[in-house]
Design a protein around this motif. Structure first.
Motif, PDB file in Angstrom:
ATOM      1  N   GLY A  38       0.819  -1.215   0.000  1.00 29.23           N
ATOM      2  CA  GLY A  38       0.000   0.000   0.000  1.00 29.23           C
ATOM      3  C   GLY A  38       0.849   1.259   0.000  1.00 29.23           C
ATOM      4  O   GLY A  38       0.543   2.237  -0.690  1.00 29.23           O
ATOM      5  N   MET A  39       1.927   1.248   0.780  1.00 24.00           N
ATOM      6  CA  MET A  39       2.827   2.412   0.813  1.00 24.00           C
ATOM      7  C   MET A  39       3.439   2.652  -0.559  1.00 24.00           C
ATOM      8  O   MET A  39       3.471   3.793  -1.045  1.00 24.00           O
ATOM      9  CB  MET A  39       3.928   2.203   1.852  1.00 24.00           C
ATOM     10  CG  MET A  39       3.451   2.319   3.270  1.00 24.00           C
ATOM     11  SD  MET A  39       4.748   1.999   4.452  1.00 24.00           S
ATOM     12  CE  MET A  39       5.961   3.216   4.024  1.00 24.00           C
ATOM     13  N   ILE A  40       3.929   1.597  -1.175  1.00 24.20           N
ATOM     14  CA  ILE A  40       4.547   1.734  -2.497  1.00 24.20           C
ATOM     15  C   ILE A  40       3.521   2.212  -3.517  1.00 24.20           C
ATOM     16  O   ILE A  40       3.820   3.064  -4.361  1.00 24.20           O
ATOM     17  CB  ILE A  40       5.214   0.413  -2.912  1.00 24.20           C
ATOM     18  CG1 ILE A  40       6.412   0.146  -1.997  1.00 24.20           C
ATOM     19  CG2 ILE A  40       5.637   0.437  -4.374  1.00 24.20           C
ATOM     20  CD1 ILE A  40       6.993  -1.239  -2.095  1.00 24.20           C
ATOM     21  N   ILE A  43       3.073   5.934  -3.032  1.00 30.81           N
ATOM     22  CA  ILE A  43       4.274   6.664  -3.440  1.00 30.81           C
ATOM     23  C   ILE A  43       4.363   6.727  -4.959  1.00 30.81           C
ATOM     24  O   ILE A  43       4.653   7.780  -5.533  1.00 30.81           O
ATOM     25  CB  ILE A  43       5.535   6.026  -2.823  1.00 30.81           C
ATOM     26  CG1 ILE A  43       5.555   6.329  -1.321  1.00 30.81           C
ATOM     27  CG2 ILE A  43       6.805   6.522  -3.504  1.00 30.81           C
ATOM     28  CD1 ILE A  43       6.620   5.587  -0.550  1.00 30.81           C
ATOM     29  N   VAL A  44       4.082   5.615  -5.614  1.00 37.25           N
ATOM     30  CA  VAL A  44       4.195   5.562  -7.077  1.00 37.25           C
ATOM     31  C   VAL A  44       3.074   6.345  -7.744  1.00 37.25           C
ATOM     32  O   VAL A  44       3.310   7.099  -8.690  1.00 37.25           O
ATOM     33  CB  VAL A  44       4.207   4.090  -7.568  1.00 37.25           C
ATOM     34  CG1 VAL A  44       4.065   4.008  -9.074  1.00 37.25           C
ATOM     35  CG2 VAL A  44       5.480   3.400  -7.106  1.00 37.25           C
ATOM     36  N   GLY A  50       3.050  11.784  -2.819  1.00 34.14           N
ATOM     37  CA  GLY A  50       2.836  10.347  -2.637  1.00 34.14           C
ATOM     38  C   GLY A  50       3.306   9.830  -1.285  1.00 34.14           C
ATOM     39  O   GLY A  50       2.631   9.020  -0.653  1.00 34.14           O
ATOM     40  N   ALA A  51       4.456  10.319  -0.828  1.00 37.82           N
ATOM     41  CA  ALA A  51       4.977   9.854   0.465  1.00 37.82           C
ATOM     42  C   ALA A  51       4.081  10.316   1.608  1.00 37.82           C
ATOM     43  O   ALA A  51       3.853   9.570   2.560  1.00 37.82           O
ATOM     44  CB  ALA A  51       6.407  10.352   0.665  1.00 37.82           C
ATOM     45  N   VAL A 164      12.378   5.871   2.978  1.00 38.49           N
ATOM     46  CA  VAL A 164      13.217   4.873   2.298  1.00 38.49           C
ATOM     47  C   VAL A 164      12.547   4.437   0.999  1.00 38.49           C
ATOM     48  O   VAL A 164      13.179   4.395  -0.062  1.00 38.49           O
ATOM     49  CB  VAL A 164      13.499   3.663   3.214  1.00 38.49           C
ATOM     50  CG1 VAL A 164      14.104   2.505   2.440  1.00 38.49           C
ATOM     51  CG2 VAL A 164      14.419   4.062   4.364  1.00 38.49           C
ATOM     52  N   TYR A 165      11.250   4.102   1.058  1.00 38.78           N
ATOM     53  CA  TYR A 165      10.533   3.707  -0.153  1.00 38.78           C
ATOM     54  C   TYR A 165      10.471   4.863  -1.150  1.00 38.78           C
ATOM     55  O   TYR A 165      10.614   4.669  -2.352  1.00 38.78           O
ATOM     56  CB  TYR A 165       9.115   3.225   0.175  1.00 38.78           C
ATOM     57  CG  TYR A 165       9.069   1.873   0.852  1.00 38.78           C
ATOM     58  CD1 TYR A 165       9.977   0.874   0.547  1.00 38.78           C
ATOM     59  CD2 TYR A 165       8.106   1.591   1.803  1.00 38.78           C
ATOM     60  CE1 TYR A 165       9.924  -0.355   1.147  1.00 38.78           C
ATOM     61  CE2 TYR A 165       8.039   0.357   2.424  1.00 38.78           C
ATOM     62  CZ  TYR A 165       8.957  -0.612   2.090  1.00 38.78           C
ATOM     63  OH  TYR A 165       8.889  -1.832   2.692  1.00 38.78           O
TER      64      TYR A 165
END
Length: 181
Positions: A38-40, A43-44, A50-51, A164-165
């Protein structure tokens, strides 16, 4: 050969100390990786912010998931089932070991460092749910442990992993742009 598999399987699933830990930790890891996915995704697909979206939307889900895992494990403990093996580790804290039992003494040394388990375990090797299970005080109750251990542990993990992601994704974007693709 079939007999060997049968004995191995029985020990792994029905009473092997390491077996229950391996199976349970893999199930919990699969569940917590849904948070990472879900985080990725945010972000994408989130563009410039996104972050921020990943942090704001996934942190509450991570808190709920971690609290649910802790609740289910504690419920199973009340029924007499230590599915994670964490209670065996916690029981080592106050035992006395000889100098020849250096591995057990090392594990005991780690278990006694609750602050280290929190600060490193929250984001590096173990997830917030296991941090809570390792350092909780059962007599204080589920909500106390959730408020003082699980939620801060999740926040620490999200504060570390969201950038980090984001940096990993941006790094790939910048590398592609720099290479001229």
């Amino acid at each position: 050969m079939a007999q060997t598999k049968s004995i191995f399987w029985r020990r792994l699933v029905h009473g092997g100390r390491i077996g229950k830990f391996i199976i349970t930790s893999q199930i919990i890891t699969a569940l917590t990786r849904l948070i990472d996915v879900g985080m990725i995704y945010y972000i994408v697909s989130g563009g410039k912010y996104g972050a921020v979206k990943a942090f704001l939307f996934m942190t509450p889900l991570n808190i709920i998931l971690s609290m649910a895992i802790v609740y289910v494990v504690e419920w199973l403990l009340d029924k007499g089932h230590d599915v994670t093996g964490v209670e065996e580790l916690r029981s080592m804290e106050n035992k006395s070991y000889s100098s020849k039992q250096w591995i057990k003494r090392f594990v005991q040394w780690i278990i006694k460092r609750k602050v280290t388990i929190f600060w490193i375990g929250s984001w590096y090797y173990i997830d917030p749910d296991y941090v809570t299970l390792l350092i909780r005080e059962r007599e204080r109750g589920f909500w106390f442990n959730s408020f003082y251990i699980t939620i801060p542990s999740v926040l620490l993990a999200m504060i570390v992993w969201t950038p980090v992601y984001w940096l990993a994704f941006r790094g790939v974007q910048w590398a592609i742009r720099f290479a001229g693709f």
